[in-house]
Design an enzyme around this catalytic site. Sequence first.
Site, PDB file in Angstrom:
ATOM      1  N   GLU A 116       3.806  13.163  49.804  1.00  0.00           N
ATOM      2  CA  GLU A 116       3.002  12.206  49.005  1.00  0.00           C
ATOM      3  C   GLU A 116       1.782  11.667  49.600  1.00  0.00           C
ATOM      4  OE1 GLU A 116       3.593   8.361  45.899  1.00  0.00           O
ATOM      5  OE2 GLU A 116       4.171   8.375  47.926  1.00  0.00           O
TER       6      GLU A 116
ATOM      7  N   LYS B 131       0.596   9.717  39.471  1.00  0.00           N
ATOM      8  CA  LYS B 131       1.705   8.892  39.385  1.00  0.00           C
ATOM      9  C   LYS B 131       1.673   7.831  38.273  1.00  0.00           C
ATOM     10  CE  LYS B 131       4.575   6.485  43.014  1.00  0.00           C
ATOM     11  NZ  LYS B 131       4.640   5.933  44.395  1.00  0.00           N
TER      12      LYS B 131
ATOM     13  N   CYS C 196       7.363  10.116  44.752  1.00  0.00           N
ATOM     14  CA  CYS C 196       8.164   8.984  45.341  1.00  0.00           C
ATOM     15  C   CYS C 196       8.990   8.374  44.388  1.00  0.00           C
ATOM     16  CB  CYS C 196       6.958   8.152  45.814  1.00  0.00           C
ATOM     17  SG  CYS C 196       7.703   7.051  47.097  1.00  0.00           S
TER      18      CYS C 196
END
Length: 318
Positions: A46, A137, A171
């Site tokens: 990430e 994200k 994540c």
Amino acid sequence: MKDQLLTVALAQISPVWLDKNATLKKIENSITEAVSQNAELIVFGEALLPGYPFWISLTDGAQFDSAIQKELHAHYGQNAVIIENGDLDSICELAAKHKIAVYLGIIERPLDRGGHSLYASLVYISEAGEIKSVHRKLQPTYEERLTWSPGDGNGLIVHSLKAFTLGGLNCWENWMPLPRAALYGQGENLHIAVWPGSDYNTKDITRFIARESRSYVISVSSLMRKEDFPGATPHLDEILKESPDILGNGGSCIAGPDGEWVLEPVLNKEGLLIETLDFNRVLQERQNFDPVGHYSRPDVTQLHINRQRQSTIWFDKE
């Protein structure tokens, strides 16, 4: 059958922190090395390009109107990826040349959101060298919200690679049941989970997702050590004052469709981790459980997904 086997490379590397061009070179070198080991897919952690915002928790990141925070954020933005300007062209060219697919965690500064705000995005580049999805994200975690913006559902897409169907999340998105279900429902059987760098994150959830989905799960984390902060970093003295020696220890790993380890978490080792996955194991484990197939009740529960790319402006057709 040959298409049933997929050789994957987990690139557990550190960035040249907040230096886009130098980190791109390091990524390109990793791709070339992966090709030499016959990898057909390579995954990076990430926000690897150009790095995770470690400074926030080390320099009182929530202090309002701080010159330090503004200057570091601007430096971050200057080194962020603008896909529309061709920042990933060299990666796409390498992927096409060597017929290798790539999942890459980037900090994106997208022009379709004005070109100033930053997003933690997971980019999938096909073996033909084409960017097939950019997943921003959905919800930055805790202090990340001081520098990253929330994304949208546009990138909740799966991709075919040989016998496998790939999807990925960033994540702590991997803890979100509904985004996982969005990928499962599209036939995902190889789940990509990217992390900034810690076995604290990967050691439990990797096996949990594999067991829940009856899929392979690849977790890839970056490395970050105190010596990985370049000397040209703004306010480096302030960052190093509170920095531990190791900020990200890796923990990259693979779990099989039965939830058992194919590759246990690897700590404090920089380089590529190579494994070959057999698709037939997915079918074996779906025999007794399939979360979106025979062990589901769509007549009772369904998931609605909005994959529209969000923007503050829309233009009427002329």
